[in-house]
Scaffold this motif. Structure first.
Motif, PDB file in Angstrom:
ATOM      1  N   GLY A 150       0.818  -1.215   0.000  1.00 17.97           N
ATOM      2  CA  GLY A 150       0.000   0.000   0.000  1.00 17.97           C
ATOM      3  C   GLY A 150       0.845   1.254   0.000  1.00 17.97           C
ATOM      4  N   GLY A 151       1.935   1.255   0.772  1.00 18.56           N
ATOM      5  CA  GLY A 151       2.817   2.412   0.812  1.00 18.56           C
ATOM      6  C   GLY A 151       3.470   2.683  -0.529  1.00 18.56           C
ATOM      7  N   LEU A 152       3.914   1.626  -1.210  1.00 16.86           N
ATOM      8  CA  LEU A 152       4.531   1.810  -2.519  1.00 16.86           C
ATOM      9  C   LEU A 152       3.532   2.367  -3.522  1.00 16.86           C
ATOM     10  N   ARG A 196       4.723   5.864  -5.167  1.00 16.07           N
ATOM     11  CA  ARG A 196       5.525   5.554  -6.340  1.00 16.07           C
ATOM     12  C   ARG A 196       5.810   6.791  -7.185  1.00 16.07           C
ATOM     13  N   GLY A 197       4.892   7.731  -7.211  1.00 17.26           N
ATOM     14  CA  GLY A 197       5.113   8.966  -7.945  1.00 17.26           C
ATOM     15  C   GLY A 197       6.242   9.788  -7.340  1.00 17.26           C
ATOM     16  N   LEU A 243       5.117  -0.117 -10.247  1.00 19.25           N
ATOM     17  CA  LEU A 243       3.816  -0.776 -10.178  1.00 19.25           C
ATOM     18  C   LEU A 243       3.901  -2.211 -10.694  1.00 19.25           C
ATOM     19  N   LEU A 244       4.639  -2.414 -11.778  1.00 15.92           N
ATOM     20  CA  LEU A 244       4.776  -3.750 -12.344  1.00 15.92           C
ATOM     21  C   LEU A 244       5.498  -4.707 -11.387  1.00 15.92           C
ATOM     22  N   PHE A 297       6.257  -8.314  -5.993  1.00 19.18           N
ATOM     23  CA  PHE A 297       7.463  -8.812  -5.319  1.00 19.18           C
ATOM     24  C   PHE A 297       7.396  -8.564  -3.818  1.00 19.18           C
ATOM     25  N   LEU A 298       6.747  -7.467  -3.413  1.00 22.77           N
ATOM     26  CA  LEU A 298       6.678  -7.094  -1.998  1.00 22.77           C
ATOM     27  C   LEU A 298       5.869  -8.086  -1.172  1.00 22.77           C
ATOM     28  N   LEU A 299       4.997  -8.839  -1.801  1.00 30.81           N
ATOM     29  CA  LEU A 299       4.250  -9.882  -1.093  1.00 30.81           C
ATOM     30  C   LEU A 299       5.007 -11.203  -1.088  1.00 30.81           C
TER      31      LEU A 299
END
Length: 509
Positions: free
Chosen positions: A103-105, A109-110, A126-127, A131-133
């Motif tokens: 959620g933070g990313l 991301r902008g 975003l793509l 990986f974060l999960l």
């Protein structure tokens, strides 16, 4: 507790299994990086790897050090029920943290794209966000297998099946002329496949069955967190030590410079791959030694494993440091030759990581995780300051110098604390003699051979340096009794008569 010789034999056996798998896995990883780097322009490769560096950094932070706490607490637990409570507490905490990080990313991301002045970083982040999960989940599952001392399932998950299956997907997309998509899929699916395979082995062992029968209580969660939070900060610091150079290059320099620097990152792992082979089993074994109060035994396995790590690491490190232009040209092509000085600096400088041994696991084994926090903070601070000072002037070579300096300070402070608390040290006169003689011989060889040496020449030099090691050990009397004991263990388990080998080895004691 088994005898020291038996323990060293188990460590050597575990390290051998892990090392063979790591050689395969790292070879696949290097081949994947070569394919990706060669199929993409340096600028696009640099921007995509910058996004991967950010996501990997956030994924490591999302672990909160809990995976390391799981290994330590699981190893020290006295009952199966207690182990199960620790397991479910760890997985629950990591899953919650991973979801929060995703959620933070998404929301920031902008900001990352604007800060790095990278036009397409917004989309790349975003793509790569899945990986974060997958990455935190994979580390938690591997940490559990490590605590159970299940070496083979762990290496199958991490180095054989996980990375191998992801590489297969990369090849499919490259053959379909979709190299960019292939790179994204490779980086995202590697931890996914690792997680699936590792969780299969945990289900098979019965640890993850009937999750509602045993739930973690508040005391378990609190104890796991109290042990892990210093490691969380320490892991974040270690991560930045390893990645801040790429981030700061992305801030100061064009994206093609990021591409040059990032291309050699898989190669610098050669300085620490043997370290990773021994670390799998070293932490639970060292924890048992410390728990039983055997500090002398702990010191001895600390020193001798460091020596074995060095013997494995030294030939390829010398090869990469002294013949870096040839290595870069063969693997990545002429476009990436600006990265050759970086490979020399990182390979030679990070040899200290191997010589410092398993200091990170030692501070965990002696239940002093805050030492890693303190020493890592000093190393990171020096790294950041040196990056700011050196990158504008020396560009990517300056970043390499800053990284090496940060590691030396980080490991050096840890070793001082370990010696103060236990009297243990990874260093010995035999290690110093061997490094000195081997380095002089390698420098002489590099000065004699014409340049470029080519692929066949590199292979020949690497084999020669490897074969020289036992000769140098014996001629400089750098053999330890533990080395001889390992030969006896091999003789006993294989049933082969190694009397000639033992006689030769004894000459170097």
């Amino acid at each position: 507790m088994s005898t020291q010789g038996s323990t060293l034999s188990k460590l050597a056996k575990s390290a051998s299994i892990v090392m063979l798998a790591m050689i395969f896995g790292n070879s696949i990883g290097l081949l994947a990086e070569v394919v990706i780097a060669r199929s993409l322009p340096p600028s696009l490769y640099g921007e995509l790897t910058l996004a991967y560096t950010i996501v990997f950094s956030l994924g490591t932070i999302a672990l909160l050090g809990i995976h390391q706490g799981m290994t330590r607490q699981f190893s020290a637990a006295e009952t199966e029920r207690r182990q199960t409570q620790i397991l479910y507490a760890g997985f629950s905490m990591i899953l919650f943290s991973a979801l929060a990080t995703v959620g933070g990313l998404y929301f920031f991301r902008g900001w990352f794209a604007d800060f790095m002045s990278a036009d397409h970083l917004y989309e790349h982040l975003l793509l790569l966000s899945p990986f974060l999960l997958f990455y935190p989940l994979s580390r938690a599952a591997l940490a559990t297998l490590r605590a159970e001392k299940r070496t083979l399932p762990a290496v199958i998950a991490q180095h054989l099946g996980g990375r191998g299956m992801a590489f297969l997907f990369l090849v499919i997309f490259v053959l379909a002329d979709a190299q960019f998509v292939g790179a994204v899929v490779y980086w995202v699916t590697t931890p996914l496949f690792i997680s699936l395979i590792a969780l299969y082995y945990l289900f098979e062992s019965g640890l993850l069955r009937n999750p509602f029968d045993t739930s973690p209580d508040k005391k378990t969660v609190r104890k796991l967190w109290d042990f892990s939070w210093p490691l969380a900060i320490g892991s974040g610091i270690f991560l930045l030590l390893n990645r801040v150079d790429i981030l700061m290059i992305g801030y100061f320099l064009p994206s093609n410079q990021v591409g040059y620097y990032r291309a050699v990152q898989p190669l610098k792992k050669i300085a620490t791959f043997a370290l990773g082979s021994f670390t799998f089993l070293f932490l639970p074994v060292a924890t048992e030694y410390y728990t039983e109060g055997d500090t002398d035994g702990l010191d001895q396995i600390f020193t001798i494993t460091t020596k074995w790590i060095l013997l494995i690491t030294l030939p390829p490190v010398l090869l990469f440091a002294l013949f870096s232009p040839d290595v870069i040209k063969i693997l990545f092509g002429d476009n990436y030759l600006p990265a050759a000085p970086v490979l020399t600096i990182l390979s030679a400088g990070l040899l200290f990581r191997a010589v410092s041994g398993l200091d990170g696991d030692m501070v965990k084994a002696i239940d002093r995780p805050r030492i890693e926090l303190f020493s890592g903070a000093l190393g990171l601070l020096s790294n950041i300051i040196l990056n700011f000072l050196l990158i504008p002037t020396f560009e990517i070579s300056g970043a390499a110098i800053a990284t090496v300096s940060g590691y030396i300070i980080y490991n050096g402070v840890e070793l001082i604390w370990i010696y103060h608390l236990t009297g243990g040290s990874p260093f010995s006169v035999n290690i110093a003699k061997h490094i000195g003689v081997m380095s002089v011989l390698a420098i002489l060889v590099s000065g004699i051979l014409p340049s470029p040496v080519g692929l066949v020449g590199l292979i020949a030099v690497g084999i020669s340096l490897t074969l020289l090691q036992p000769v140098v050990l014996i001629l400089t009397s750098s053999v330890d009794e533990a080395d001889l004991d390992l030969v006896r263990q091999i003789e006993s388990k294989t049933g082969k008569n190694l009397e000639i080998v033992k006689k030769i080895v004894k000459k170097g004691v």
